[in-house]
Scaffold this motif. Structure first.
Motif, PDB file in Angstrom:
ATOM      1  N   ILE B  34      22.744  20.902  76.142  1.00  0.00           N
ATOM      2  CA  ILE B  34      21.851  20.154  75.247  1.00  0.00           C
ATOM      3  C   ILE B  34      22.721  19.464  74.198  1.00  0.00           C
ATOM      4  O   ILE B  34      23.350  20.125  73.367  1.00  0.00           O
ATOM      5  N   GLU B  35      22.764  18.155  74.271  1.00  0.00           N
ATOM      6  CA  GLU B  35      23.672  17.419  73.390  1.00  0.00           C
ATOM      7  C   GLU B  35      23.133  17.310  71.973  1.00  0.00           C
ATOM      8  O   GLU B  35      23.892  17.303  71.006  1.00  0.00           O
ATOM      9  N   ARG B  36      21.816  17.189  71.846  1.00  0.00           N
ATOM     10  CA  ARG B  36      21.245  16.902  70.529  1.00  0.00           C
ATOM     11  C   ARG B  36      19.943  17.685  70.367  1.00  0.00           C
ATOM     12  O   ARG B  36      19.232  17.906  71.349  1.00  0.00           O
ATOM     13  N   ALA B  37      19.658  18.061  69.131  1.00  0.00           N
ATOM     14  CA  ALA B  37      18.414  18.800  68.880  1.00  0.00           C
ATOM     15  C   ALA B  37      17.801  18.383  67.555  1.00  0.00           C
ATOM     16  O   ALA B  37      18.508  18.169  66.565  1.00  0.00           O
ATOM     17  N   ALA B  38      16.499  18.263  67.549  1.00  0.00           N
ATOM     18  CA  ALA B  38      15.719  18.073  66.320  1.00  0.00           C
ATOM     19  C   ALA B  38      15.436  19.457  65.762  1.00  0.00           C
ATOM     20  O   ALA B  38      14.745  20.255  66.395  1.00  0.00           O
ATOM     21  N   ILE B  39      15.990  19.736  64.595  1.00  0.00           N
ATOM     22  CA  ILE B  39      16.046  21.141  64.159  1.00  0.00           C
ATOM     23  C   ILE B  39      15.348  21.347  62.812  1.00  0.00           C
ATOM     24  O   ILE B  39      15.348  20.463  61.954  1.00  0.00           O
ATOM     25  N   THR B  40      14.787  22.537  62.679  1.00  0.00           N
ATOM     26  CA  THR B  40      14.045  22.926  61.472  1.00  0.00           C
ATOM     27  C   THR B  40      14.355  24.382  61.159  1.00  0.00           C
ATOM     28  O   THR B  40      14.482  25.200  62.078  1.00  0.00           O
ATOM     29  N   SER B  41      14.436  24.705  59.890  1.00  0.00           N
ATOM     30  CA  SER B  41      14.602  26.103  59.501  1.00  0.00           C
ATOM     31  C   SER B  41      13.284  26.855  59.678  1.00  0.00           C
ATOM     32  O   SER B  41      12.235  26.408  59.208  1.00  0.00           O
ATOM     33  N   LEU B  42      13.366  28.017  60.311  1.00  0.00           N
ATOM     34  CA  LEU B  42      12.172  28.847  60.476  1.00  0.00           C
ATOM     35  C   LEU B  42      11.623  29.354  59.148  1.00  0.00           C
ATOM     36  O   LEU B  42      10.466  29.782  59.060  1.00  0.00           O
ATOM     37  N   ALA B  54      16.175  22.277  52.518  1.00  0.00           N
ATOM     38  CA  ALA B  54      17.557  22.186  52.016  1.00  0.00           C
ATOM     39  C   ALA B  54      18.524  22.785  53.033  1.00  0.00           C
ATOM     40  O   ALA B  54      19.605  22.218  53.293  1.00  0.00           O
ATOM     41  N   GLU B  55      18.143  23.909  53.611  1.00  0.00           N
ATOM     42  CA  GLU B  55      18.992  24.536  54.647  1.00  0.00           C
ATOM     43  C   GLU B  55      19.143  23.608  55.856  1.00  0.00           C
ATOM     44  O   GLU B  55      20.227  23.473  56.432  1.00  0.00           O
ATOM     45  N   THR B  56      18.036  23.001  56.239  1.00  0.00           N
ATOM     46  CA  THR B  56      18.060  22.118  57.407  1.00  0.00           C
ATOM     47  C   THR B  56      18.973  20.916  57.159  1.00  0.00           C
ATOM     48  O   THR B  56      19.785  20.545  58.019  1.00  0.00           O
ATOM     49  N   PHE B  57      18.847  20.318  55.976  1.00  0.00           N
ATOM     50  CA  PHE B  57      19.693  19.158  55.665  1.00  0.00           C
ATOM     51  C   PHE B  57      21.172  19.544  55.633  1.00  0.00           C
ATOM     52  O   PHE B  57      22.039  18.799  56.097  1.00  0.00           O
ATOM     53  N   GLY B  71      11.884  17.989  58.722  1.00  0.00           N
ATOM     54  CA  GLY B  71      11.399  18.721  57.568  1.00  0.00           C
ATOM     55  C   GLY B  71      10.112  19.463  57.864  1.00  0.00           C
ATOM     56  O   GLY B  71       9.527  19.357  58.955  1.00  0.00           O
ATOM     57  N   CYS B  72       9.698  20.244  56.911  1.00  0.00           N
ATOM     58  CA  CYS B  72       8.386  20.878  57.018  1.00  0.00           C
ATOM     59  C   CYS B  72       7.810  20.963  55.604  1.00  0.00           C
ATOM     60  O   CYS B  72       8.551  20.908  54.622  1.00  0.00           O
ATOM     61  N   MET B  73       6.517  21.061  55.528  1.00  0.00           N
ATOM     62  CA  MET B  73       5.891  21.214  54.212  1.00  0.00           C
ATOM     63  C   MET B  73       4.470  21.723  54.372  1.00  0.00           C
ATOM     64  O   MET B  73       3.897  21.701  55.471  1.00  0.00           O
ATOM     65  N   SER B  74       3.952  22.200  53.257  1.00  0.00           N
ATOM     66  CA  SER B  74       2.567  22.662  53.231  1.00  0.00           C
ATOM     67  C   SER B  74       1.978  22.238  51.879  1.00  0.00           C
ATOM     68  O   SER B  74       2.707  21.722  51.019  1.00  0.00           O
ATOM     69  N   PRO B  75       0.686  22.460  51.654  1.00  0.00           N
ATOM     70  CA  PRO B  75       0.113  22.104  50.355  1.00  0.00           C
ATOM     71  C   PRO B  75       0.713  22.931  49.213  1.00  0.00           C
ATOM     72  O   PRO B  75       0.701  22.505  48.060  1.00  0.00           O
ATOM     73  N   ASN B  90      16.217  11.821  52.221  1.00  0.00           N
ATOM     74  CA  ASN B  90      17.323  12.762  52.461  1.00  0.00           C
ATOM     75  C   ASN B  90      17.721  12.842  53.928  1.00  0.00           C
ATOM     76  O   ASN B  90      18.636  13.588  54.276  1.00  0.00           O
ATOM     77  N   GLY B  91      17.009  12.113  54.766  1.00  0.00           N
ATOM     78  CA  GLY B  91      17.434  12.050  56.167  1.00  0.00           C
ATOM     79  C   GLY B  91      16.490  12.656  57.182  1.00  0.00           C
ATOM     80  O   GLY B  91      16.777  12.627  58.382  1.00  0.00           O
ATOM     81  N   ALA B  92      15.362  13.208  56.741  1.00  0.00           N
ATOM     82  CA  ALA B  92      14.436  13.829  57.700  1.00  0.00           C
ATOM     83  C   ALA B  92      13.893  12.765  58.659  1.00  0.00           C
ATOM     84  O   ALA B  92      13.521  11.668  58.239  1.00  0.00           O
ATOM     85  N   ARG B  93      13.837  13.114  59.933  1.00  0.00           N
ATOM     86  CA  ARG B  93      13.340  12.186  60.952  1.00  0.00           C
ATOM     87  C   ARG B  93      11.997  12.637  61.530  1.00  0.00           C
ATOM     88  O   ARG B  93      11.563  12.141  62.576  1.00  0.00           O
TER      89      ARG B  93
END
Lengths: 248, 251
Positions: B34-42, B54-57, B71-75, B90-93
């Motif tokens: 797997i060359e590339r991954a769209a990644i998020t912190s659990l 911040a960890e993901t970036f 990125g991820c977010m909630s209310p 900050n670069g989130a795609r």
């Protein structure tokens, strides 16, 4: 030799599957499975004897590739289920038993015991659609029975607890784990091998419900040694039913 | 070439994972081609989403050729359009939403609408999982909620993740026929030749390869694509091209 210990044949509305022997053999050829253990869904979800007879007819034609499980849809059939096991072994040469259960008709009811004893007496492995907790109870009642816990704890309803499945298997040396499950958790196979050894883990796919390529990749892609993979992918079920393979 | 549209790092509260940090996930990627991954912190599913992002970036910034930050977010703690714009700066795609059971809000809420509208304006997808992994043990998010979100915001790409069972699969195909902005990420799908059936139903252009690693064993989803009965150009689209397009990164 790769042997798939968990395959379904026939037509089921509940499972939404419709596969005959020729189709299953074609899939096995494509994926590289030499033998497949099959259970007939008519026996599983409608009429036991009718389904087992249909599988018997398939075995007469495809006996070099298909191996039959006598399917017991519910332990509530009691003595009829015991008689059916003996009938299908004698008449069709079936080599194992598939027992089904639902949480609503728990397999821990007393009538299951005689069925397990019959299978044990005939030295047939039992692919049991049982939860880990149910397996724990059954193995205490009939410790000589060789049960393959279908779906490796992913029962009921494929929301699995393979940690508990492994823990229960640690307590019972005749309890094996079937890897056919929609659980594809990272580290699941490695954890099981580390805790109970590779020789009590049996490869299955649940074809044509699940994708056999995915199920095979779960074993081949695991971080375990090659000898362990050979045992899981065929050696163990071969040993349980008395086949000779280079992995045993 | 494989671009994993559904990868994570971090911890899972229900059992220990074999790999938890970025290096572990990169090793998994190498091992499975797997060359590339769209990644998020659990962490973003369960804890402070600001810290998670911040960890993901930081991780993706150290491996810009391999990892695309999602990125991820909630209310909670002022999630919304303003925060999303900062994430993209900050670069989130892309942005992941985990409503209902995990984060206690509805996809019909003003927050979900605000984020989805903003994502469309910013040109990033909203990713919604009906279950974050196959073996989730809790009730999945109803697929109709995701379809409704996509239907209300046709200018935003909504990536549907998590469906598996046949009823879910059929509902997803029907939803995708109604919503051209709805894509399907395959990590939880387990049915026999499900990728081929999905392509037959909705075409290959809105199907994304994803593994769900390190929650899932990545080999399973690699095999799912490699052995799908589809054309080579469809396989390439699913394994790579579609993710590049959806996340807006160069191939």
């Amino acid at each position: 030799m790769i042997i798939d210990a968990h395959v379904h044949i026939g037509t089921s509305q509940f499972l939404q599957i419709d596969a005959d022997a020729a189709q299953l053999v074609a899939i096995a050829d494509e994926v590289g499975f030499e033998r497949i253990f099959v259970t007939h869904v008519t026996a599983l979800y409608y009429a036991m004897r009718e389904g087992n007879d249909a599988l018997g007819a398939d075995l007469a034609r495809w006996g070099d590739r298909l191996i039959g499980y006598v399917t017991i849809p519910t332990h509530r059939l009691g003595q009829d289920a015991c008689d059916e096991i003996r009938r299908c072994v004698e008449r069709y040469g079936m080599r194992g038993v598939k027992m089904y259960s639902h949480p609503e008709s728990p397999i821990t009811e007393a009538s299951a015991t005689a069925i397990l004893e019959t299978a044990a007496d005939l030295k047939l492995p039992i692919l049991g659609h049982f939860t880990p907790t149910e397996c724990d109870v059954l193995m205490q009642r009939v410790p000589e029975a060789r049960i393959l816990m279908a779906h490796m704890g992913g029962q009921p309803y494929a929301l699995g607890n393979w940690h508990l499945a492994v823990e229960v298997a640690e307590r019972h040396p005749n309890l094996h784990l079937d890897t056919a499950t929609s659980q594809i958790d990272n580290g699941m196979i490695e954890h099981a091998v580390a805790r109970i050894g590779a020789d009590r883990i049996v490869f299955g796919t649940d074809t044509p419900l699940l994708d056999p390529w995915v199920q095979k990749a779960k074993i081949e892609g695991a971080a375990i040694d090659e000898s362990a993979k050979r045992l899981i992918l065929g050696g163990n079920i071969a040993r349980l039913v008395g086949f000779k393979t280079d992995a045993v | 070439m494989r671009f994993d549209a559904n990868a994570f790092f971090g911890h899972w509260p229900y059992w220990p994972l074999p790999q938890t940090d970025g290096q572990g996930v990169l090793r998994l990627m190498d091992r499975h081609g797997i060359e590339r991954a769209a990644i998020t912190s659990l962490r973003g599913l369960h804890g402070d989403w600001h810290e998670a992002n911040a960890e993901t970036f930081e991780l993706a910034g150290n491996h810009p050729d391999r990892l695309v930050p999602i990125g991820c977010m909630s209310p909670m703690r002022e999630g919304g359009a303003v925060a999303l714009r900062r994430l993209v700066e900050n670069g989130a795609r892309g942005v992941r939403l985990y409503p209902s059971l995990l984060q206690g809000y509805s996809l019909a809420s003003p927050f979900a609408d605000e984020v989805t509208v903003s994502a469309g304006e910013l040109g990033i997808p909203v990713i919604v999982a009906t279950r974050p992994m196959m073996n989730f043990r809790f009730a999945p998010l109803p697929l109709a909620h995701v379809e409704s979100l996509a239907a209300r915001h046709p200018r935003t790409t909504v990536v549907l993740s998590g469906p598996n069972y046949l009823s879910e699969f059929r509902a997803a195909c029907e939803a995708m026929s109604r919503c051209a902005n709805l894509c399907f990420e395959i990590a939880c799908m387990q049915g026999f030749q499900a990728v081929a059936r999905l392509v037959e139903a909705v075409g290959a252009d809105r199907v994304l390869f994803g593994t769900g690693m390190p929650l899932h064993a990545p080999a399973c989803n690699v095999a799912k694509i490699d052995h799908a009965r589809i054309e080579p150009d469809q396989r390439k689209a699913i394994a790579w091209d579609n993710a590049c397009r959806v996340f807006g990164v160069s191939g």
